[in-house]
Design an enzyme around this catalytic site. Structure first.
Site, short mmCIF file in Angstrom:
data_model
loop_
_atom_site.label_atom_id
_atom_site.label_comp_id
_atom_site.label_asym_id
_atom_site.label_seq_id
_atom_site.Cartn_x
_atom_site.Cartn_y
_atom_site.Cartn_z
N SER A 297 0.85 -1.19 0.00
CA SER A 297 0.00 0.00 0.00
C SER A 297 0.89 1.24 0.00
O SER A 297 2.11 1.13 0.02
CB SER A 297 -0.89 0.00 1.24
OG SER A 297 -1.73 -1.12 1.27
N GLY A 298 0.24 2.42 -0.01
CA GLY A 298 1.03 3.64 0.15
C GLY A 298 0.66 4.78 -0.76
O GLY A 298 1.36 5.79 -0.79
N TRP B 124 -2.57 -3.08 -4.12
CA TRP B 124 -2.74 -3.51 -2.73
C TRP B 124 -3.75 -4.62 -2.51
O TRP B 124 -4.12 -4.87 -1.36
CB TRP B 124 -3.07 -2.30 -1.86
CG TRP B 124 -4.25 -1.46 -2.23
CD1 TRP B 124 -4.28 -0.45 -3.16
CD2 TRP B 124 -5.56 -1.49 -1.64
NE1 TRP B 124 -5.52 0.13 -3.20
CE2 TRP B 124 -6.33 -0.48 -2.27
CE3 TRP B 124 -6.15 -2.25 -0.64
CZ2 TRP B 124 -7.66 -0.23 -1.94
CZ3 TRP B 124 -7.49 -2.00 -0.32
CH2 TRP B 124 -8.22 -1.00 -0.95
N ASP C 120 -9.91 9.31 -5.58
CA ASP C 120 -9.49 8.15 -4.79
C ASP C 120 -10.29 6.91 -5.16
O ASP C 120 -10.54 6.04 -4.34
CB ASP C 120 -9.60 8.42 -3.29
CG ASP C 120 -8.99 7.31 -2.44
OD1 ASP C 120 -8.10 6.61 -2.94
OD2 ASP C 120 -9.44 7.14 -1.29
#
Length: 599
Positions: free
Chosen positions: A206-207, A262, A322
């Site tokens: 993730s990130g 992810w 997002d």
């Protein structure tokens, strides 16, 4: 060592990474509590993973196609009302439990928050061993969860929140070797279940909210050494790099553009092609990284031997909401133009649209059709030939302006898996409609990209989440006919979000939980009638699974509320004036196993 200074736990999103790549053996017996060694453990092979025998549940989604479907039918729509719990096991941990139980020949493996792995007798619930991963004492991550393990050979593979991938002895739980995949100190932590393919274990960190560049890495299953690594955001000279325009205040936005990978992928074993999902852009505001931004918000086809990207389909360009495309599309062969049968991909996306795509033997992905399954006010239309959306710019977040949009950043559906049932020809989708949000985009020039600090381009306290119609509910279960491309039935849960992955079975049943009333439900797969429901100790946001031991069918699910479901339900409950929205949901992880009474 740098540290994450932003510790907000409950916001959704993505991945990315800059990894320290090393492999080393460790002596880590003290990490495992061995209660009883597993005797005669059955080796997991490529053939067994491809065949996906219904007695087992070897992969997080049940099969390489990603169907979340079981051929077992001892428990069916005629007798499911008699279903009873047969054993439970407390994980003794809080926070969000998002991993399925994975079963190999009567042995159950469950990964938990804080990176524990439990090995249990799947028939009795007796503990064989518990592994407790040695995360750094100062570790701080956005999502303290784990979404499953990989089973290959005689080992169990689990990723750590500290960015490691760990190989455990399946019989004893002892850690045998470890590889550093992501650097958690810059935000590249791992929640994904690894995926085993032909002797390699694949996983990405993730990130995306920390400005790291997404990638997928393959590790040799025997040596824990890196086999290959592929970035989701192409660098100079690579196809797609031209979609990151050298314009604006950050001409090198590709270096920290997000696109984390992810969630686990799917695999076409006949054609030897991987299909993987790519997350959101970083920061969230697309005007800070001009261009289409490949391969953000895309599904990509990859060579499992080399990691080479062979094809892609981008659901929406220059992602600004997002709306990560983190889940790989399901591999479903279906009708094209109502007549010709083609190899297909089907995916209900976070942007609120359902997509039908065509795949070929070389990795090419082509658009067939897209339809909204929840309200989306940011897309005016989709191009009928390419699926490329036309935007309503009143609902595209930009820097320096407050913008609202629907569905919310959590999407029409988030990571919880949909299910495809070949018996009914339907796909079952855990959806959330009627939920929107707004925020003002920020240019965070005081934060260094990929430094381990939150870097999404918004101030979290400024995020407003609300219902488009406060008198209507949110969570839904939708059933779609895959070939007709039409919704067949829908169940409305009312004032709750739906965070429940879905299991469908040959017994004409759809199992799912995920609502804040803590219920696990069984639906008639053809009609949507609720046939059975059972209150768990906590809301279950983990996938339900089916397996068989000694000729008897079981249904397993792990309850344990936390992370994004906790945060979003809490915010919406506080705004609800009717008192219908349940905010007081108990926490605590418990594995529940159900079966029919013996005759």
């Amino acid at each position: 060592m740098k540290s994450l200074v932003f510790k907000m736990k409950y916001l959704s999103c993505c991945i990315g990474a800059v990894g320290l790549i090393s492999a080393y053996s460790v002596s880590a017996a003290n990490l495992t509590t061995l209660n009883k060694k597993i005797e005669n453990y059955k080796t997991v092979t490529h053939k067994r993973l491809v065949e996906a025998a219904p007695q087992d549940w070897l992969l997080p989604k049940g099969n390489y196609e990603g169907w979340m479907y079981s051929k077992l039918k001892e428990i069916n729509s005629k007798n499911v009302s008699k279903l009873k719990p047969v054993w439970t096991y407390s994980t003794n941990l809080d926070s969000g439990h998002e991993a399925p139980a994975q079963i190999n020949n009567g042995v159950m493996f469950v990964s938990t928050p804080y990176n524990n792995v439990l090995a249990l007798n799947a028939k009795t619930g007796q503990l064989y061993w518990r592994y407790k991963h040695d995360n750094p004492y100062d570790l701080s991550v956005m999502h303290n969860t784990s979404r499953g393990v990989a089973l290959w050979g005689d080992k169990v593979y689990v990723a750590g929140l500290d960015g490691t991938l760990n190989a455990l002895d399946a019989a004893t739980g002892e850690r045998l070797c470890q590889s550093q995949i992501g650097d958690w100190s810059i935000g590249a932590y791992i929640t994904s279940a690894p995926t085993p393919v032909k002797g390699k274990i694949l996983v990405g960190p993730s990130g995306g909210e920390y400005g790291v560049r997404g990638f997928l890495e393959a590790m040799d299953a025997e040596t824990c050494e890196t086999a290959w690594k592929t970035y989701s955001v192409p660098g100079p000279g690579e196809p797609g790099h031209e979609t990151w325009k050298k314009e604006g205040k950050r001409p090198d936005a590709w270096k920290y553009g997000g696109g984390s990978m992810w969630m686990p992928g799917n695999y076409d074993a006949d054609e030897d092609i991987l299909y993987w999902g790519v997350g959101n852009g970083s920061p969230w505001l697309g005007d800070q990284r001009p261009g289409d931004n490949l391969y953000v918000a895309s599904s990509i086809a990859m060579d499992p031997d080399t990691g080479k990207i062979k094809g892609h389909y981008q659901y929406h360009y220059n992602d600004s909401w997002d709306w990560a495309a983190m889940n790989a599309p399901m591999l479903i062969d279906g009708l094209k133009d109502g007549r010709k049968k083609v190899k297909g991909l089907v995916s209900p996306q976070r942007n609120g649209y359902m997509y039908w795509l065509e795949r070929d033997g070389k990795g090419k992905i082509e658009y067939l059709e897209g339809k909204p399954f929840v309200a989306n006010n940011a897309f005016k239309s989709l191009d009928p030939k390419t699926g490329r959306p036309t935007y309503d710019y009143d609902h595209v977040p930009v820097t320096g302006k407050r913008v609202s949009y629907c569905p919310s950043l959590w999407g029409g559906k988030n990571w919880p898996y949909e299910s495809y049932n070949p018996d009914t020809g339907m796909m079952y989708v855990p959806a959330n409609d009627n939920i929107c949000n707004s925020f003002e985009g920020k240019f965070q020039d005081d934060v260094e990209p990929a430094s381990g600090q939150f870097w999404a381009g918004i101030d979290i306290p400024d995020l407003d989440v609300y219902l488009a119609d406060k008198n209507k509910g949110v969570g839904q279960m939708q059933a779609w006919d895959v070939n007709k491309r039409e919704k067949v039935w829908q169940h409305d849960y009312g004032k709750t979000m739906n965070w429940g992955p879905v299991l469908s079975t040959a017994g004409n049943i759809v199992f799912s939980a995920g609502t804040n009333d803590r219920m696990l439900r069984a639906f008639d797969a053809k009609t949507g009638e609720v046939l059975w429901e059972f209150p768990l100790n906590s809301t279950a946001i983990a996938p339900p699974v089916a397996y068989e031991v000694d000729g008897k069918q079981y249904i397993a699910i792990t309850a344990g509320y936390g992370v994004d479901p906790h945060w979003t339900n809490g915010v919406l409950a506080a705004k609800d004036e009717t008192g219908e929205w349940i905010s007081d949901v108990p926490e605590g992880g418990v594995i529940w196993v159900f079966a029919l009474p013996d005759a």
